[in-house]
Each structure stands twice: as structure tokens, then as C-alpha cells.
Motif scaffolding. Structure first.
Motif, PDB file in Angstrom:
ATOM      1  N   ARG A 181       1.292  -1.080   0.138  1.00  0.00           N
ATOM      2  CA  ARG A 181      -0.363  -0.124   0.055  1.00  0.00           C
ATOM      3  C   ARG A 181       0.888   1.201  -0.053  1.00  0.00           C
ATOM      4  NH1 ARG A 181      -5.530   0.182   1.590  1.00  0.00           N
ATOM      5  NH2 ARG A 181      -5.281   1.862   2.194  1.00  0.00           N
ATOM      6  N   ASP A 182       1.632   1.507   0.565  1.00  0.00           N
ATOM      7  CA  ASP A 182       2.662   2.477   1.102  1.00  0.00           C
ATOM      8  C   ASP A 182       3.293   2.711  -0.488  1.00  0.00           C
ATOM      9  OD1 ASP A 182       4.397  -0.140   1.136  1.00  0.00           O
ATOM     10  OD2 ASP A 182       5.164   1.442   3.025  1.00  0.00           O
ATOM     11  N   THR A 183       3.737   2.054  -1.375  1.00  0.00           N
ATOM     12  CA  THR A 183       3.710   2.669  -2.713  1.00  0.00           C
ATOM     13  C   THR A 183       3.866   2.980  -4.109  1.00  0.00           C
ATOM     14  OG1 THR A 183       4.310  -0.664  -3.028  1.00  0.00           O
ATOM     15  CG2 THR A 183       4.894   0.957  -5.084  1.00  0.00           C
ATOM     16  N   THR A 184       3.882   4.702  -4.158  1.00  0.00           N
ATOM     17  CA  THR A 184       4.330   5.170  -5.207  1.00  0.00           C
ATOM     18  C   THR A 184       4.444   4.775  -6.619  1.00  0.00           C
ATOM     19  OG1 THR A 184       5.515   6.565  -3.312  1.00  0.00           O
ATOM     20  CG2 THR A 184       4.870   7.357  -5.329  1.00  0.00           C
ATOM     21  N   LEU A 185       3.416   4.859  -7.340  1.00  0.00           N
ATOM     22  CA  LEU A 185       3.010   4.792  -7.918  1.00  0.00           C
ATOM     23  C   LEU A 185       3.223   5.951  -9.404  1.00  0.00           C
ATOM     24  CD1 LEU A 185      -0.561   2.731  -8.022  1.00  0.00           C
ATOM     25  CD2 LEU A 185       1.946   2.072  -7.618  1.00  0.00           C
ATOM     26  N   PHE A 186       3.553   5.964  -9.924  1.00  0.00           N
ATOM     27  CA  PHE A 186       4.183   7.304 -11.370  1.00  0.00           C
ATOM     28  C   PHE A 186       3.687   6.396 -12.186  1.00  0.00           C
ATOM     29  CE2 PHE A 186       6.031   9.498 -14.305  1.00  0.00           C
ATOM     30  CZ  PHE A 186       6.334  10.847 -13.393  1.00  0.00           C
ATOM     31  N   PRO A 187       2.830   7.114 -13.002  1.00  0.00           N
ATOM     32  CA  PRO A 187       1.638   6.740 -14.166  1.00  0.00           C
ATOM     33  C   PRO A 187       1.717   7.917 -15.185  1.00  0.00           C
ATOM     34  CG  PRO A 187       0.347   8.445 -12.625  1.00  0.00           C
ATOM     35  CD  PRO A 187       1.509   8.097 -12.379  1.00  0.00           C
ATOM     36  N   GLY A 188       1.504   6.850 -16.323  1.00  0.00           N
ATOM     37  CA  GLY A 188       1.484   6.721 -17.401  1.00  0.00           C
ATOM     38  C   GLY A 188       1.228   8.375 -18.009  1.00  0.00           C
ATOM     39  N   HIS A 189       0.034   8.914 -17.550  1.00  0.00           N
ATOM     40  CA  HIS A 189      -1.176   9.940 -16.898  1.00  0.00           C
ATOM     41  C   HIS A 189      -1.340  10.660 -16.181  1.00  0.00           C
ATOM     42  CE1 HIS A 189      -1.055   9.709 -21.757  1.00  0.00           C
ATOM     43  NE2 HIS A 189      -0.812   7.497 -21.728  1.00  0.00           N
ATOM     44  N   MET A 190      -1.154  11.901 -15.819  1.00  0.00           N
ATOM     45  CA  MET A 190      -2.169  12.138 -14.523  1.00  0.00           C
ATOM     46  C   MET A 190      -1.418  12.136 -13.315  1.00  0.00           C
ATOM     47  SD  MET A 190      -6.446  11.233 -14.610  1.00  0.00           S
ATOM     48  CE  MET A 190      -6.477   9.622 -14.408  1.00  0.00           C
ATOM     49  N   GLY A 191      -2.047  12.628 -12.616  1.00  0.00           N
ATOM     50  CA  GLY A 191      -1.225  12.988 -11.491  1.00  0.00           C
ATOM     51  C   GLY A 191       0.080  11.957 -10.717  1.00  0.00           C
ATOM     52  N   VAL A 192       0.785  11.774  -9.572  1.00  0.00           N
ATOM     53  CA  VAL A 192       1.722  10.828  -8.599  1.00  0.00           C
ATOM     54  C   VAL A 192       0.080  10.434  -7.760  1.00  0.00           C
ATOM     55  CG1 VAL A 192       3.254   9.582  -7.158  1.00  0.00           C
ATOM     56  CG2 VAL A 192       3.422  11.214  -9.159  1.00  0.00           C
ATOM     57  N   THR A 193       0.649   9.038  -6.709  1.00  0.00           N
ATOM     58  CA  THR A 193      -0.516   8.120  -5.997  1.00  0.00           C
ATOM     59  C   THR A 193       0.919   7.579  -5.784  1.00  0.00           C
ATOM     60  OG1 THR A 193      -2.778   8.059  -6.054  1.00  0.00           O
ATOM     61  CG2 THR A 193      -1.544   6.403  -7.910  1.00  0.00           C
ATOM     62  N   THR A 194      -0.610   7.142  -4.662  1.00  0.00           N
ATOM     63  CA  THR A 194      -0.001   5.184  -4.170  1.00  0.00           C
ATOM     64  C   THR A 194      -1.255   4.346  -4.202  1.00  0.00           C
ATOM     65  OG1 THR A 194      -1.271   6.162  -2.299  1.00  0.00           O
ATOM     66  CG2 THR A 194       0.396   7.086  -2.312  1.00  0.00           C
ATOM     67  N   MET A 195      -0.242   3.157  -3.645  1.00  0.00           N
ATOM     68  CA  MET A 195      -1.234   2.153  -4.082  1.00  0.00           C
ATOM     69  C   MET A 195      -2.381   1.567  -3.335  1.00  0.00           C
ATOM     70  SD  MET A 195      -1.050  -0.485  -6.030  1.00  0.00           S
ATOM     71  CE  MET A 195      -2.737  -1.096  -6.519  1.00  0.00           C
ATOM     72  N   GLY A 196      -2.432   2.541  -2.053  1.00  0.00           N
ATOM     73  CA  GLY A 196      -3.228   2.362  -0.539  1.00  0.00           C
ATOM     74  C   GLY A 196      -4.372   4.319  -1.215  1.00  0.00           C
ATOM     75  N   LYS A 197      -3.894   4.855  -2.149  1.00  0.00           N
ATOM     76  CA  LYS A 197      -4.712   5.429  -1.944  1.00  0.00           C
ATOM     77  C   LYS A 197      -6.145   4.499  -3.104  1.00  0.00           C
ATOM     78  CE  LYS A 197      -5.604  10.508  -4.313  1.00  0.00           C
ATOM     79  NZ  LYS A 197      -5.241  11.063  -4.827  1.00  0.00           N
ATOM     80  N   GLU A 198      -5.246   3.793  -4.095  1.00  0.00           N
ATOM     81  CA  GLU A 198      -6.425   4.066  -4.824  1.00  0.00           C
ATOM     82  C   GLU A 198      -6.561   2.261  -4.297  1.00  0.00           C
ATOM     83  OE1 GLU A 198      -6.163   5.601  -7.934  1.00  0.00           O
ATOM     84  OE2 GLU A 198      -4.790   6.546  -6.425  1.00  0.00           O
TER      85      GLU A 198
END
Length: 236
Positions: free
Chosen positions: A211-228
């Protein structure tokens, strides 16, 4: 662990790749490129000075070389999450600039999509030359060394047959391409997409990525696994 920097400080596309994430051992630069604002990234190892470009959509690659140099880095590899035109529009120019010793890493299951990039470009208003061949074929379970960082390859089909994510466990970072975005997911209505495979890939990362992994996606903003997991309707 890579720390996200202030969105206000680094909002907007700008003229140069910008520092988005940083830890004691790694940095990630990014710039939205192409008319559909694809997040091209550069992941660097502070200790070795080696770096990789992830998704070469930018047709002005010199600024990535300059940005890398400004941070004491040298680009030694190119990693592709998949072959859609916004992610490969600058691959030919980038490869030509960096030279034959800098290898393109991609999944062979997307090669048909790579080859169709110029035709895709006609649909989306992107003038895209034919991408060069893949130098290193990658797939599930492979690891790519970027300096002292081990970049794990996760095969996550759905948005395309050969879509992959790049996971750096030591930095609690996953570059998710067009698998998952902040509050959304990649399209499944394009040629060779597979909605069932997409849902299986989403379930897989929901199960396997902390959950504490930062997700850097191909579009839009940075998020985290937990948030998603908590808020993304496609993961609930």
C-alpha cells in the motif's frame, strides 16, 4: 523511499524535465509530452550516476540528456511500458541520439503495436516515425539494473498485450504506465486491448504491491497504491 515533491512547485509541463520524486539514493524526473500529456520519466541512481528513460515519447530527447547531466547522471538504457504512440513517438530520435550501446527494453508481445505507431499517430495527431527494433526483450520476472537499483518487470496485460510495469522495491516505487492512473485506469477500447486481462492485472497489483508504494503513472498525477485501493472505483 522516494518522496514526492510539492505539486505546486512542480506543476505545469515546462520546457525541461522536472524533479518529481527523490530519495537518498534515487531521483525521478518527469515531463508530460505529446498532445495527450504522457508522463515520460527518467529514473536515476545517485550512487552510480546511471539512469534510464521510461517511455520515450518526447521527440526532443536532447533536453533529457541535458537534464540527466545537470543531476550528474548518464542515460544508459530505455525502458518501455508498452507500444502506444504517445509512449514511443520519440523513441527513434532518442535511440539515434543516445547510440547503439543504449538498449531499448520492451515486451515482444507489444511489437505489433510498436510497428503500428505511425498509423496510430494519424489518429491522434502525432507525427511518429517508425520505432526502432526492441534490443532486449523483457517479460514477467525479469530484472533490469539501473546502477544499484533492481527494476523488476511485471507483465500487466490489458491495455495492450505486452504492457509491463516497472517496480523498484527498494524505493517503494512502481512506474505503472497505462495500467492504473490516479482514480482511473488505462483504456480497454483500443485494438488489441483486453478488458478481462486488464481486470486480472489490476487484481494482481492490488494483491502483490504494498500500500505504501508510490505509483508514477503514464498520465495524470503521482499517487499511492493504498490511495487507489481505497478510492479508485476500478480497484474497489
Amino acid at each position: 523511499m522516494l518522496r514526492a515533491l510539492s505539486r505546486r512547485q512542480f506543476s505545469g509541463s515546462g520546457a525541461m524535465p522536472r524533479l518529481m520524486l527523490e530519495s537518498d539514493t534515487a531521483i525521478l524526473l518527469s515531463l508530460p509530452v505529446t498532445p495527450v500529456q504522457m508522463n515520460q520519466a527518467l529514473l536515476g541512481c545517485k550512487k552510480s550516476g546511471e539512469a534510464c528513460i521510461i517511455d520515450a515519447g518526447d521527440q526532443t530527447p536532447q533536453r533529457w540528456v541535458d537534464a540527466a547531466s545537470a543531476h550528474g547522471l548518464t542515460i544508459t538504457s530505455i525502458l518501455q511500458t508498452h507500444g502506444h504512440v504517445d509512449h514511443v513517438a520519440g523513441l527513434a530520435q532518442t535511440k539515434e541520439l543516445l547510440g547503439a550501446e543504449v538498449k531499448i527494453h520492451a515486451c515482444k508481445e507489444d511489437w505489433a503495436i510498436f510497428k503500428s505507431a505511425p498509423m496510430q499517430g494519424m489518429m491522434f495527431g502525432i507525427d511518429c516515425p517508425s520505432p526502432p527494433p526492441i534490443d532486449v526483450e523483457i517479460g514477467e520476472g525479469d530484472e533490469i539494473k539501473v546502477g544499484e537499483h533492481r527494476v523488476q518487470v511485471l507483465h500487466t496485460p490489458g491495455h495492450s498485450p505486452g504492457h509491463v510495469c516497472f517496480y523498484v522495491e527498494s524505493e517503494k516505487l512502481m512506474v505503472s504506465g497505462d495500467l492504473i492512473f490516479e482514480g482511473s485506469i488505462g483504456r480497454t477500447d483500443l485494438p488489441l486491448c483486453d478488458g478481462q486481462a486488464m481486470m486480472a492485472s489490476l487484481e494482481r497489483i492490488k494483491r502483490d504491491i504494498p500500500r505504501d508504494t508510490t505509483l508514477f503513472p503514464g498520465h495524470m498525477g503521482v499517487t499511492t497504491m493504498g490511495k487507489e485501493i481505497d478510492t479508485n472505483p476500478f480497484l474497489r
